[in-house]
Write a protein that holds these residues in place. Sequence first.
Motif, PDB file in Angstrom:
ATOM      1  N   UNK A  95       1.002  -1.678  -0.206  1.00  0.00           N
ATOM      2  CA  UNK A  95      -0.160   0.118   0.231  1.00  0.00           C
ATOM      3  C   UNK A  95       0.872   1.368  -0.029  1.00  0.00           C
ATOM      4  N   UNK A  96       0.442   2.084  -0.377  1.00  0.00           N
ATOM      5  CA  UNK A  96       0.742   3.862  -0.235  1.00  0.00           C
ATOM      6  C   UNK A  96      -0.240   4.518   0.919  1.00  0.00           C
ATOM      7  N   UNK A  97       0.976   5.354   0.784  1.00  0.00           N
ATOM      8  CA  UNK A  97       0.282   6.800   1.708  1.00  0.00           C
ATOM      9  C   UNK A  97      -1.641   7.219   1.222  1.00  0.00           C
ATOM     10  N   UNK A  98      -1.984   7.542   0.100  1.00  0.00           N
ATOM     11  CA  UNK A  98      -2.823   8.010  -0.252  1.00  0.00           C
ATOM     12  C   UNK A  98      -3.859   6.420  -0.801  1.00  0.00           C
ATOM     13  N   UNK A  99      -3.198   5.528  -0.680  1.00  0.00           N
ATOM     14  CA  UNK A  99      -3.985   4.629  -0.629  1.00  0.00           C
ATOM     15  C   UNK A  99      -5.054   3.549   0.514  1.00  0.00           C
ATOM     16  N   UNK A 100      -4.022   3.991   1.773  1.00  0.00           N
ATOM     17  CA  UNK A 100      -4.947   4.670   2.479  1.00  0.00           C
ATOM     18  C   UNK A 100      -5.661   5.340   3.728  1.00  0.00           C
ATOM     19  N   UNK A 101      -5.083   5.957   2.511  1.00  0.00           N
ATOM     20  CA  UNK A 101      -6.554   7.435   3.316  1.00  0.00           C
ATOM     21  C   UNK A 101      -7.431   7.602   2.105  1.00  0.00           C
ATOM     22  N   UNK A 102      -6.904   7.455   0.762  1.00  0.00           N
ATOM     23  CA  UNK A 102      -8.524   7.322   0.408  1.00  0.00           C
ATOM     24  C   UNK A 102      -9.523   5.851  -0.019  1.00  0.00           C
ATOM     25  N   UNK A 103      -9.053   4.952   0.663  1.00  0.00           N
ATOM     26  CA  UNK A 103      -9.983   3.825   0.955  1.00  0.00           C
ATOM     27  C   UNK A 103     -10.749   4.208   2.494  1.00  0.00           C
ATOM     28  N   UNK A 104     -12.359   3.140   2.010  1.00  0.00           N
ATOM     29  CA  UNK A 104     -12.916   3.239   2.640  1.00  0.00           C
ATOM     30  C   UNK A 104     -12.839   2.866   3.692  1.00  0.00           C
ATOM     31  N   UNK A 105     -12.892   2.795   5.381  1.00  0.00           N
ATOM     32  CA  UNK A 105     -13.042   1.475   6.503  1.00  0.00           C
ATOM     33  C   UNK A 105     -12.959   0.101   6.042  1.00  0.00           C
ATOM     34  N   UNK A 106     -14.412   0.034   5.142  1.00  0.00           N
ATOM     35  CA  UNK A 106     -15.250  -1.232   4.600  1.00  0.00           C
ATOM     36  C   UNK A 106     -14.179  -2.088   3.716  1.00  0.00           C
TER      37      UNK A 106
ATOM     38  N   UNK B  22     -10.622  -2.766   5.079  1.00  0.00           N
ATOM     39  CA  UNK B  22     -10.143  -4.321   6.424  1.00  0.00           C
ATOM     40  C   UNK B  22     -10.476  -5.076   5.950  1.00  0.00           C
ATOM     41  N   UNK B  23     -10.932  -5.239   5.082  1.00  0.00           N
ATOM     42  CA  UNK B  23     -11.742  -6.226   4.246  1.00  0.00           C
ATOM     43  C   UNK B  23     -10.247  -6.871   2.918  1.00  0.00           C
ATOM     44  N   UNK B  24      -9.067  -6.041   2.937  1.00  0.00           N
ATOM     45  CA  UNK B  24      -8.371  -6.274   1.726  1.00  0.00           C
ATOM     46  C   UNK B  24      -7.259  -6.334   2.869  1.00  0.00           C
ATOM     47  N   UNK B  25      -7.232  -5.760   3.916  1.00  0.00           N
ATOM     48  CA  UNK B  25      -5.258  -6.077   5.230  1.00  0.00           C
ATOM     49  C   UNK B  25      -6.420  -7.715   5.579  1.00  0.00           C
ATOM     50  N   UNK B  26      -8.007  -8.072   5.423  1.00  0.00           N
ATOM     51  CA  UNK B  26      -7.431  -9.367   6.235  1.00  0.00           C
ATOM     52  C   UNK B  26      -7.172 -10.603   5.664  1.00  0.00           C
TER      53      UNK B  26
ATOM     54  N   UNK C  70      -1.290   4.951  10.134  1.00  0.00           N
ATOM     55  CA  UNK C  70      -1.245   4.486  11.461  1.00  0.00           C
ATOM     56  C   UNK C  70      -2.199   3.890  12.349  1.00  0.00           C
ATOM     57  N   UNK C  71      -3.300   4.635  12.325  1.00  0.00           N
ATOM     58  CA  UNK C  71      -4.266   4.928  13.823  1.00  0.00           C
ATOM     59  C   UNK C  71      -5.814   3.923  12.433  1.00  0.00           C
ATOM     60  N   UNK C  72      -5.588   4.835  10.970  1.00  0.00           N
ATOM     61  CA  UNK C  72      -6.110   3.578  10.012  1.00  0.00           C
ATOM     62  C   UNK C  72      -6.026   2.230   9.908  1.00  0.00           C
ATOM     63  N   UNK C  73      -5.262   2.227   9.666  1.00  0.00           N
ATOM     64  CA  UNK C  73      -4.201   0.360   9.606  1.00  0.00           C
ATOM     65  C   UNK C  73      -4.679   0.197  10.655  1.00  0.00           C
ATOM     66  N   UNK C  74      -4.302   0.395  12.082  1.00  0.00           N
ATOM     67  CA  UNK C  74      -5.094  -0.309  13.519  1.00  0.00           C
ATOM     68  C   UNK C  74      -6.509  -0.357  14.073  1.00  0.00           C
ATOM     69  N   UNK C  75      -6.759   0.360  13.115  1.00  0.00           N
ATOM     70  CA  UNK C  75      -8.255   0.581  13.481  1.00  0.00           C
ATOM     71  C   UNK C  75      -9.213  -0.661  11.715  1.00  0.00           C
ATOM     72  N   UNK C  76      -8.383  -0.558  11.047  1.00  0.00           N
ATOM     73  CA  UNK C  76      -8.829  -2.154   9.806  1.00  0.00           C
ATOM     74  C   UNK C  76      -8.239  -3.368  10.093  1.00  0.00           C
ATOM     75  N   UNK C  77      -7.263  -3.770  11.763  1.00  0.00           N
ATOM     76  CA  UNK C  77      -6.769  -4.664  11.656  1.00  0.00           C
ATOM     77  C   UNK C  77      -5.862  -5.231  12.558  1.00  0.00           C
ATOM     78  N   UNK C  78      -5.055  -4.141  11.812  1.00  0.00           N
ATOM     79  CA  UNK C  78      -3.353  -4.568  12.102  1.00  0.00           C
ATOM     80  C   UNK C  78      -3.019  -3.784  13.919  1.00  0.00           C
TER      81      UNK C  78
END
Length: 464
Positions: free
Chosen positions: A255-266, A269-273, A309-317
């Motif tokens: 992922x890039x920073x823009x990927x993380x900030x532009x994706x919806x939380x749902x 989370x699906x990608x990271x799972x 970091x906060x967004x990834x943690x909320x998504x399950x990291x």
Amino acid sequence: QQEAWNEALEWAETRLKTPSVWLEAEPLRSREWELVKVAAQLGQRIQQHSAPLKGVQSLGEALEAYTGGIHLVDQAHRWFEQERMRLLEPRLVHFESLAQATRHLRGLYHRWVDILNRQFSDLCMQHGFLPEASLQQRTLYEQVVHPLTQRNSTVGYFLVDGLRYEMAAELAQRLQKSGLTLHLKARLAELPSITRVGMNVLAPVSREGNLKVDGAFSGFRAGEYVVKTPEQRLRAMGERSLDSLPGGRRSPLGLSLSDIHNESPKTLKKKIASSPLVVVHSREIDSSGESDLGIATFETWLGQLYSAIQLLHNAGVDQFVITADHGFLLIDESREPLNMQGDRRFLLCDAKITQDSTASVSTHSLAYEGGPGYIVFPRDASTFRSPGSVAQTFVHGGNSLQERAIPVLSLSYRTRELVGLGQYILEAEAQPPLLGHSRIRVRLREGDNMMLGFENKTVAVAMR
């Protein structure tokens, strides 16, 4: 101008904290005092660390001294340059005096950074440029990241281009919160401290401590292919850490920073799972520095890293390792380059160059297989003459601690807020010693509103 830093800082803080009729009458005076404040803070730091590596006898001790306080000089200098760009303008009442004082302070910093560079170069020439294995950049993946991937948890691995140690220290302060275990350490970047070297050794490309160089440091060989791109780094990481896990052969999620900030939380989370290892490549700090926009944007990119970091943690990291390929030096146009042609901070050559102004190291002594015979660096913060358009203030590739001290910021989120669940409470009480042994009485009890039954349950407790 008198270098009375404590007095200047006291005056500035008093006037900025206390309502003043003079600041209300002339709002631009507030900008002057803000500039005085950051300038005095930098002056204080330089004064506190006037002999930065005095008594240091090894590369490990030098790195410990830098991370133990010397880096705060570089942090104060970055803040000073940021505020100088924002605040110093001709409308100020005392513009000429402040401009003269800031030029004087810049000169003090450059003299200080030259002293630190020479001391560190002398240490390297005496003890070798390659530190012990636990402080090497090439062993970071094997020693820190790979073990985390084997623990049945999702790991976020941030490769941040140009994240200097002092910037990671600032990021760590922002991240501090309950429920988070945070460790900030440092290692020494490989030489030369450039992106195509540092980024690629952050993948598992080292074999028994050696690196097989492809060309003039365009990449490193890992088996039958060369690691030189983000995709090849992901491949090397997947082969080392993920292929042996249940589920068969796979690659980490890139992922890039823009990927993380532009994706919806749902969606995030699906990608990271689907991947136990998420690798984030961030180029923003280095790109803005090379474009001479760094000073104005560094705070923005630190904020973006914090949010990611906060967004990834909320998504399950729950486990993170944040590191860098190299740091950087901030210089200004007043420095004259050395009369040698090459990259800004290093030369590649087949023979050793012996001069008072330079330091040379053989690639063999760095445990490189292939590549040129020697790498040459300026002993201080000087640069070599480089063809074409180059950044005026931002340089890396050399052997300074600012360029080589890379952060290793490890984060472990131990608890998650689960709606509807109660808590266990752990009570500990010191007891009198018995037969020379310290004693603690420990009791575990249910907290208020505990919704889960306590019977037939085991609660793991660790004592540190």
